[in-house]
Design a protein around this motif. Structure first.
Motif, PDB file in Angstrom:
ATOM      1  N   SER A  35       0.927  -1.330  -0.049  1.00 24.09           N
ATOM      2  CA  SER A  35       0.038   0.001   0.040  1.00 24.09           C
ATOM      3  C   SER A  35       0.908   1.289  -0.020  1.00 24.09           C
ATOM      4  CB  SER A  35      -0.943  -0.018   1.092  1.00 24.09           C
ATOM      5  OG  SER A  35      -0.342   0.146   2.403  1.00 24.09           O
ATOM      6  N   LYS A  36       2.171   1.093  -0.043  1.00 29.94           N
ATOM      7  CA  LYS A  36       3.025   2.233   0.057  1.00 29.94           C
ATOM      8  C   LYS A  36       3.162   2.664  -1.473  1.00 29.94           C
ATOM      9  CE  LYS A  36       5.069   1.003   4.438  1.00 29.94           C
ATOM     10  NZ  LYS A  36       6.187   0.715   5.152  1.00 29.94           N
ATOM     11  N   LEU A  37       2.710   2.091  -2.377  1.00 28.28           N
ATOM     12  CA  LEU A  37       3.038   2.410  -3.628  1.00 28.28           C
ATOM     13  C   LEU A  37       1.560   2.473  -4.467  1.00 28.28           C
ATOM     14  CD1 LEU A  37       5.599  -0.191  -4.537  1.00 28.28           C
ATOM     15  CD2 LEU A  37       5.949   2.205  -4.186  1.00 28.28           C
ATOM     16  N   THR A  38       1.484   3.319  -5.697  1.00 27.73           N
ATOM     17  CA  THR A  38       0.493   3.408  -6.512  1.00 27.73           C
ATOM     18  C   THR A  38       1.156   3.026  -7.949  1.00 27.73           C
ATOM     19  OG1 THR A  38      -0.561   5.178  -5.164  1.00 27.73           O
ATOM     20  CG2 THR A  38      -1.334   4.750  -7.524  1.00 27.73           C
ATOM     21  N   ALA A  39       0.560   2.084  -8.624  1.00 26.33           N
ATOM     22  CA  ALA A  39       1.016   1.806  -9.914  1.00 26.33           C
ATOM     23  C   ALA A  39       0.860   2.890 -10.945  1.00 26.33           C
ATOM     24  CB  ALA A  39       0.249   0.606 -10.641  1.00 26.33           C
ATOM     25  N   VAL A  40       1.824   3.221 -11.817  1.00 24.31           N
ATOM     26  CA  VAL A  40       1.705   4.166 -12.745  1.00 24.31           C
ATOM     27  C   VAL A  40       1.528   3.546 -14.143  1.00 24.31           C
ATOM     28  CG1 VAL A  40       3.042   6.056 -14.185  1.00 24.31           C
ATOM     29  CG2 VAL A  40       3.605   5.817 -11.715  1.00 24.31           C
ATOM     30  N   GLN A  41       0.332   4.245 -14.530  1.00 26.25           N
ATOM     31  CA  GLN A  41      -0.107   3.431 -15.984  1.00 26.25           C
ATOM     32  C   GLN A  41       0.559   4.289 -17.186  1.00 26.25           C
ATOM     33  OE1 GLN A  41      -4.421   3.630 -16.157  1.00 26.25           O
ATOM     34  NE2 GLN A  41      -4.540   2.079 -14.521  1.00 26.25           N
ATOM     35  N   GLU A  42       1.281   3.439 -17.825  1.00 29.44           N
ATOM     36  CA  GLU A  42       2.089   4.072 -18.853  1.00 29.44           C
ATOM     37  C   GLU A  42       0.954   4.279 -20.100  1.00 29.44           C
ATOM     38  OE1 GLU A  42       5.596   2.460 -20.122  1.00 29.44           O
ATOM     39  OE2 GLU A  42       6.185   1.717 -17.896  1.00 29.44           O
ATOM     40  N   VAL A  43       1.159   5.671 -20.560  1.00 30.34           N
ATOM     41  CA  VAL A  43       0.291   6.010 -21.932  1.00 30.34           C
ATOM     42  C   VAL A  43       1.221   5.899 -23.190  1.00 30.34           C
ATOM     43  CG1 VAL A  43      -1.102   7.826 -22.933  1.00 30.34           C
ATOM     44  CG2 VAL A  43      -1.014   7.420 -20.180  1.00 30.34           C
ATOM     45  N   LYS A  44       0.812   5.141 -24.116  1.00 30.63           N
ATOM     46  CA  LYS A  44       1.800   5.025 -25.078  1.00 30.63           C
ATOM     47  C   LYS A  44       1.143   6.200 -25.967  1.00 30.63           C
ATOM     48  CE  LYS A  44       2.329   0.021 -25.000  1.00 30.63           C
ATOM     49  NZ  LYS A  44       2.271  -1.124 -25.869  1.00 30.63           N
ATOM     50  N   ALA A  45       2.124   7.009 -26.402  1.00 31.31           N
ATOM     51  CA  ALA A  45       2.046   8.324 -27.269  1.00 31.31           C
ATOM     52  C   ALA A  45       1.531   7.696 -28.816  1.00 31.31           C
ATOM     53  CB  ALA A  45       3.063   9.121 -27.383  1.00 31.31           C
ATOM     54  N   LYS A  46       0.610   8.396 -29.344  1.00 30.87           N
ATOM     55  CA  LYS A  46       0.392   8.343 -30.797  1.00 30.87           C
ATOM     56  C   LYS A  46       1.521   8.762 -31.520  1.00 30.87           C
ATOM     57  CE  LYS A  46      -4.675   8.403 -30.218  1.00 30.87           C
ATOM     58  NZ  LYS A  46      -5.801   8.827 -30.704  1.00 30.87           N
ATOM     59  N   ALA A  47       1.579   8.093 -32.722  1.00 27.60           N
ATOM     60  CA  ALA A  47       2.603   8.597 -33.726  1.00 27.60           C
ATOM     61  C   ALA A  47       2.292  10.368 -33.769  1.00 27.60           C
ATOM     62  CB  ALA A  47       2.676   8.067 -35.132  1.00 27.60           C
ATOM     63  N   GLU A  48       3.169  11.227 -33.787  1.00 32.31           N
ATOM     64  CA  GLU A  48       3.000  12.526 -33.806  1.00 32.31           C
ATOM     65  C   GLU A  48       2.533  12.750 -35.335  1.00 32.31           C
ATOM     66  OE1 GLU A  48       5.604  15.144 -32.224  1.00 32.31           O
ATOM     67  OE2 GLU A  48       5.950  14.012 -30.594  1.00 32.31           O
ATOM     68  N   GLU A  49       1.513  13.709 -35.585  1.00 34.98           N
ATOM     69  CA  GLU A  49       1.118  14.141 -36.690  1.00 34.98           C
ATOM     70  C   GLU A  49       2.090  15.217 -37.114  1.00 34.98           C
ATOM     71  OE1 GLU A  49      -3.064  14.239 -37.461  1.00 34.98           O
ATOM     72  OE2 GLU A  49      -3.479  12.513 -36.113  1.00 34.98           O
ATOM     73  N   LYS A  50       2.363  15.401 -38.593  1.00 36.26           N
ATOM     74  CA  LYS A  50       2.963  16.577 -38.936  1.00 36.26           C
ATOM     75  C   LYS A  50       2.062  17.616 -39.305  1.00 36.26           C
ATOM     76  CE  LYS A  50       7.137  14.091 -40.343  1.00 36.26           C
ATOM     77  NZ  LYS A  50       8.064  13.911 -41.738  1.00 36.26           N
ATOM     78  N   PRO A  51       2.413  18.780 -39.003  1.00 36.23           N
ATOM     79  CA  PRO A  51       1.442  19.928 -39.390  1.00 36.23           C
ATOM     80  C   PRO A  51       1.406  20.159 -40.954  1.00 36.23           C
ATOM     81  CG  PRO A  51       3.078  20.873 -38.262  1.00 36.23           C
ATOM     82  CD  PRO A  51       3.192  19.351 -38.066  1.00 36.23           C
ATOM     83  N   LYS A  52       0.317  20.334 -41.351  1.00 34.11           N
ATOM     84  CA  LYS A  52       0.501  20.647 -43.103  1.00 34.11           C
ATOM     85  C   LYS A  52       1.093  21.666 -43.189  1.00 34.11           C
ATOM     86  CE  LYS A  52      -3.913  18.167 -43.606  1.00 34.11           C
ATOM     87  NZ  LYS A  52      -5.659  18.006 -44.153  1.00 34.11           N
ATOM     88  N   GLU A  53       1.797  21.616 -44.238  1.00 37.43           N
ATOM     89  CA  GLU A  53       2.544  23.028 -44.638  1.00 37.43           C
ATOM     90  C   GLU A  53       1.680  23.822 -45.564  1.00 37.43           C
ATOM     91  OE1 GLU A  53       6.299  22.175 -46.705  1.00 37.43           O
ATOM     92  OE2 GLU A  53       6.792  20.608 -45.358  1.00 37.43           O
ATOM     93  N   GLU A  54       1.827  25.074 -45.176  1.00 38.06           N
ATOM     94  CA  GLU A  54       0.870  25.984 -46.045  1.00 38.06           C
ATOM     95  C   GLU A  54       1.669  26.214 -47.093  1.00 38.06           C
ATOM     96  OE1 GLU A  54      -1.056  29.275 -43.925  1.00 38.06           O
ATOM     97  OE2 GLU A  54      -1.163  27.939 -42.284  1.00 38.06           O
ATOM     98  N   LYS A  55       0.670  26.461 -48.471  1.00 36.58           N
ATOM     99  CA  LYS A  55       1.606  26.882 -49.717  1.00 36.58           C
ATOM    100  C   LYS A  55       1.440  28.492 -49.709  1.00 36.58           C
ATOM    101  CE  LYS A  55      -0.154  22.894 -52.183  1.00 36.58           C
ATOM    102  NZ  LYS A  55      -1.023  22.195 -53.487  1.00 36.58           N
TER     103      LYS A  55
END
Length: 61
Positions: A35-55
């Motif tokens: 009880s002296k601990l709390t498990a940390v839930q790991e969140v898997k990051a989604k692949a980062e989306e590249k911002p669209k380049e403006e013409k």
């Protein structure tokens, strides 16, 4: 090894672990501390989306 957050002062690897500190432990170590601990839930990051380049807009004149 899994990550846990301490909910009380612990001694780990010869160092004091303050409450609220994240620590990496084996399953056996975590079981003993219970009880002296709390498990940390790991969140898997989604692949980062590249911002669209403006013409560039055509400027006439």
């Amino acid at each position: 090894m899994a990550k846990y957050t301490s909910s009380s002062y612990l001694l780990h690897g010869g160092e004091v672990v303050l409450p609220g500190t994240e620590v990496e432990l084996t399953d056996e170590q975590a079981k003993r501390l219970g009880s002296k601990l709390t498990a940390v839930q790991e969140v898997k990051a989604k692949a980062e989306e590249k911002p669209k380049e403006e013409k560039p807009k055509n400027k006439k004149g």
